[in-house]
Enzyme design. Structure first.
Site, PDB file in Angstrom:
ATOM      1  N   ARG A   1     119.996  55.434  65.178  1.00 16.40           N
ATOM      2  CA  ARG A   1     119.378  54.770  64.034  1.00 16.40           C
ATOM      3  C   ARG A   1     120.185  53.575  63.514  1.00 16.40           C
ATOM      4  NH1 ARG A   1     118.090  58.315  58.820  1.00 16.40           N
ATOM      5  NH2 ARG A   1     117.191  59.619  60.444  1.00 16.40           N
TER       6      ARG A   1
ATOM      7  N   HIS B   1     108.520  55.596  68.263  1.00 10.06           N
ATOM      8  CA  HIS B   1     109.361  55.710  67.067  1.00 10.06           C
ATOM      9  C   HIS B   1     108.726  56.689  66.074  1.00 10.06           C
ATOM     10  CE1 HIS B   1     112.833  54.164  64.930  1.00 10.06           C
ATOM     11  NE2 HIS B   1     112.111  53.992  63.829  1.00 10.06           N
TER      12      HIS B   1
ATOM     13  N   TYR C   1      97.465  42.399  56.916  1.00 14.39           N
ATOM     14  CA  TYR C   1      97.171  40.987  56.660  1.00 14.39           C
ATOM     15  C   TYR C   1      97.951  40.027  57.568  1.00 14.39           C
ATOM     16  CZ  TYR C   1      95.171  42.805  52.318  1.00 14.39           C
ATOM     17  OH  TYR C   1      94.432  43.496  51.400  1.00 14.39           O
TER      18      TYR C   1
END
Length: 862
Positions: A32, A78, A122
């Site tokens: 990570r 993931h 968007y």
């Protein structure tokens, strides 16, 4: 309650907590928070790139909705929240976060003010061109793959990147018990350093630092001091101080501090808000208004100052209390073979080169395997269709076979083919059986065999593999390399800038209103005596250039003010400007009081050299003829707010300050044309706070105009210049030695034609002379053009003046014999410009009978 068939196993909770926490911490460290040293990527960034690679959203394809990309990465590789993937992808697209962004975002991807990006539904994204190089050769078995979280797919454990991503983009992350914070660097510099390492594996870190100079942050700014950079490169840990890039402007009738670049990772909106609070609380006085004028063209924050504020003082307060100055704590920790290690610069380069070497080997092995497979098939083609008889025989076997399997077995038996070759023959289209196609097969076979030979040579030749790494890196540099954005201010640290900044000759000019600049001496071309001159500076109304001094970048400048204070600057710290530039107000460079003014200066060498500062002395002279001598050691400890240099009495003014070596001779001249010469030892050394003693006695309407220090009586000559352009050179011996405090002898016959004496200078034939008048016109000439004449002369005209113009200053400069004469002179009719010298008369009329007035030998202290 225990159910039937179940068994309880007692476990020590301390041991279980230890084991579980270690498992958790190792998961965070490895999977990570820390990047791999080879490709510089954390797992989430690697998965974003691989997910986009799988979707085919390359730099030459159309954009894809961010939600689609995030969903694909989440579903395949993931298993975390969608924000973890989207936030990582957004940062990869921000050009103020990454030095070389890896994602090309379309839509609102946030701002430097901390504005959040638009929702992923968007925005759209695709890979940047540079990311194609990170993913290059991924399909050629160059890296290992591992199962994804549910063992349904494979994902790469590392990228076969051609880009030294860990160096150029850096990274930051907080693991458990450790953290990483790696600075970004310039791609061009990084490639040069890696190539230098490949050429010499024993290269030192200091030698690498000649190529990769310092971190290069995406937001630009200035690295203040070099110690932290050196520590980071040598040890992997260091504190790099960052400052905003600022300049000063005049807006209306106010001074303003303009910020055009801010330190890395600073939130601009928060910085401005915090500054406004400090101004309101009066912790930062002097700011009238703060405006953010940033737009699409770039960043611009304006700090408009109050009328009585000193810009340099306000700027120092901004550096002290706001994010205009921050620090970046470098901590180079990355995963090496799955284990976290602290790395210096050479370690990072070494591991990247080793990774690239392994990728080259595996890529070559893959290409060799594919080439041999293709050659094997081509060999089968040539056996079967190489001749007409063989082709007819093969067609007959295929036509008379009951099924494809029988046909394959027949071909294998008849032509001694492999199973793969026989299948390839069966898969051939009839069009490939023409004579032309057969020639193509033979040509392809020849090319394949050459390629196999080349690939086998690469695998057998290690130096060639490293040469390939260099060539690919240089290609990356040519494609994506750019100029450094972050500047380096070496004066902020302890580094010896002599190794960094060239010690070239420069001309410093200081105007009457206190504007100073540094210009390369080569910008002033040599002209003949009496020349027109060329434009030297753009000055404000009623301003004119008052001082000109030649220096080198490594020297110190000591500025002395009319109030008797002394300030310090290194020459390279003075802003550089073109020949016609106005320069920077000296108040913006040193903390001079608003009602004070620079009146004198001296150049010195290294003030940290104790032997040098104890040998040298500073001699000062005032308008009333007072002279003072103090050891240079008293001025060798620079202070931001300056120190007291000399006590100035009412109606007096400091004229000049000079360095002496203890055996010099001193000459002081007055505006009425008198001059005195006496040994330096006649002036005893006093402390910084003393007034001084009388240097020359003068009449009521007279005043001192300057002083020179003579060290070589035989070779140096005395140059005097009057305000209307007349001057002459005279041997030092023509001025007899007297005691300090006398009236002196006449050095120039002052008439209405010559005007008052304005300057005295000691020169030799090797020196150059810079003359500048009050309208800003300058002329540079060689002293070898001006012959030495007797003290009993009026001199010759040095420069013709028009429209009541007067000479403002002269300065001795070094002559560059290689500089061509300047042909781009100003037009004769231009305002304030002299004309070519045409009246070179020399007046040798005898001086007045009072020339040899008896000197007063008064030694009285004032």
């Amino acid at each position: 309650m225990q159910k039937e068939g179940e068994r309880l196993i007692p476990i020590n909770i301390v041991d279980e907590m230890k084991s579980s926490y270690i498992d958790y911490s190792m998961s965070v460290i490895v999977s990570r928070a820390l990047p791999d040293v080879r490709d510089g990527l954390k797992p989430v960034h690697r998965r974003v790139l691989y997910g986009m690679y799988g979707l085919g959203v390359f730099s030459n394809r159309k954009y894809l909705k961010s939600a689609r990309i995030v969903g694909d990465v989440l579903g395949k590789y993931h298993p975390h929240g969608d924000s973890s993937v989207y936030d990582a992808m957004v940062r990869m697209a921000q050009d103020w976060s990454l030095r070389y962004p890896q994602v090309d975002g379309q839509g609102n991807f946030g701002s430097m003010d901390g504005d959040p990006p638009a929702a992923m539904r968007y925005t759209e994204a695709r890979l940047k061109k540079i990311s194609d190089e990170v993913l290059s050769d991924l399909d050629k078995e160059t890296v290992d793959f591992q199962n994804n979280f549910d063992d349904s797919l494979q994902e790469p454990t590392v990228m076969p990147t051609k880009v030294p991503n860990l160096l150029v983009n850096g990274t930051s992350g907080i693991a458990v018990g450790m953290a990483t914070n790696m600075a970004p660097h310039n791609l061009s510099e990084s490639v040069d350093a890696i190539c230098a390492y490949i050429d010499n594996k024993e290269i030192t870190i200091d030698e690498l630092m000649q190529h990769i100079i310092a971190p290069d942050f995406p937001t630009g700014g200035i690295i203040y001091g070099y110690d932290g950079v050196r520590d980071a490169f040598h040890t992997g840990r260091g504190r790099v101080v960052l400052r905003a890039k600022v300049n000063f402007e005049e807006i209306g009738n106010r001074n303003a501090i303009i910020v055009t670049e801010i330190p890395y990772q600073v939130n601009k909106a928060e910085m401005i808000a915090r500054t406004a609070e400090l101004v309101k609380d009066e912790k930062i006085p002097g700011i009238h208004e703060i405006r953010d004028e940033s737009d699409r063209k770039g960043l611009r924050v304006v700090y408009e100052l109050k009328n009585d504020a000193i810009p340099n003082v306000v700027l120092n307060l901004l550096y002290k209390y706001t994010a205009l100055q921050t620090s970046f704590s470098v901590n180079n920790i990355a995963l090496v073979h799955g284990r976290p290690e602290q790395l210096n610069l050479k370690d990072i380069i070494h591991h990247f080169v080793e990774h690239r070497h392994e990728v080259i080997v595996r890529r070559t092995q893959y290409e060799l395997k594919k080439a041999k497979e293709r050659a094997h098939i081509l060999e089968g083609f040539m056996k079967v269709i190489g001749t007409q008889d063989a082709l007819d025989r093969a067609i007959s076997i295929i036509r008379h076979s009951a099924n494809p399997q029988a046909a394959k077995e027949g071909l294998i038996e008849a032509f001694e083919l492999s199973d793969i070759q026989a299948q390839a023959i069966l898969d051939l289209r009839l069009a490939r059986l023409t004579g032309m196609e057969l020639d193509k097969i033979r040509d392809e076979y020849d090319a394949i065999m050459k390629e196999i030979e080349n690939l086998e040579d690469i695998l057998a030749n290690e130096p060639r593999r490293f040469q390939i790494i260099k060539e690919e890196l240089i290609e990356i540099k040519e494609k994506y390399g750019d100029e450094r954005r972050t500047e380096i201010d070496y004066s902020g640290g302890e580094m010896s800038i002599e190794d960094i900044i060239p010690n070239e000759s420069v001309v410093l000019t200081i105007s009457h209103a206190g504007y100073v600049k540094r210009t390369s001496l080569s910008e002033y071309k040599i002209q003949s005596r009496g020349g027109v001159g060329n434009k030297a500076a753009t000055t404000r109304d009623s301003d004119f250039l008052e001082y000109i001094v030649s220096a080198t970048n490594h020297q110190y400048m000591l500025f002395f003010t009319e109030k008797g204070r002394c300030y310090w600057l290194r020459v390279f710290e003075i802003p550089e400007g073109s020949r016609t530039a106005k320069g920077r107000a000296v108040q913006n460079l040193i903390n001079i009081e608003p009602d004070d003014k620079i009146k004198a200066y001296i150049r010195t060498n290294n003030l940290k050299d104790s032997e040098y500062v104890n040998q040298m002395s500073v001699v000062m002279v005032t308008k009333n003829g007072t002279i003072k001598k103090t050891s240079l050691e008293a001025y060798s400890r620079p202070r931001v707010n300056g120190v007291n240099a000399i006590e100035i009495r009412d109606n007096d003014q400091l004229l000049g300050a000079y360095l002496t070596n203890g055996t010099s001779e001193i000459m002081i001249a007055t505006k009425n044309g008198k001059c005195i010469r006496f040994p330096e030892e006649k002036v005893r050394e006093v402390g910084r706070g003393s007034i001084g003693v009388r240097g020359i006695a003068m009449e009521d309407n007279d005043e001192a105009i300057g002083m020179i220090v003579v060290n070589d009586v035989e070779n140096e000559t005395v140059l005097v210049v009057s305000e209307k352009g007349y001057g002459k050179r005279t041997a030092v011996e023509d001025y007899r030695i007297t005691n300090r405090g006398g009236k002196g002898v006449i050095t120039l016959n002052i008439t209405e034609k010559t005007g008052n004496l304005i300057a005295i200078q000691n020169v030799t034939d090797e020196d150059g002379l810079m003359i500048i008048n009050k309208s800003g016109v300058a002329i540079r000439m060689g002293m070898d053009e001006m012959r030495v004449m007797g003290r009993n002369t009026q001199g010759v005209k040095l420069i013709n003046l028009k429209k009541n113009d007067e000479i403002a200053a002269i300065a001795k400069v070094e002559m560059d014999k290689d500089v061509e004469e300047d042909s781009e002179e100003l037009e004769e009719g231009e305002e304030g410009v002299g004309t070519l010298f045409d009246d070179q008369e020399e007046n040798t009329a005898p001086q007045t009978e009072n020339e040899n007035t008896a000197e007063e030998n008064s030694d009285s202290e004032e």
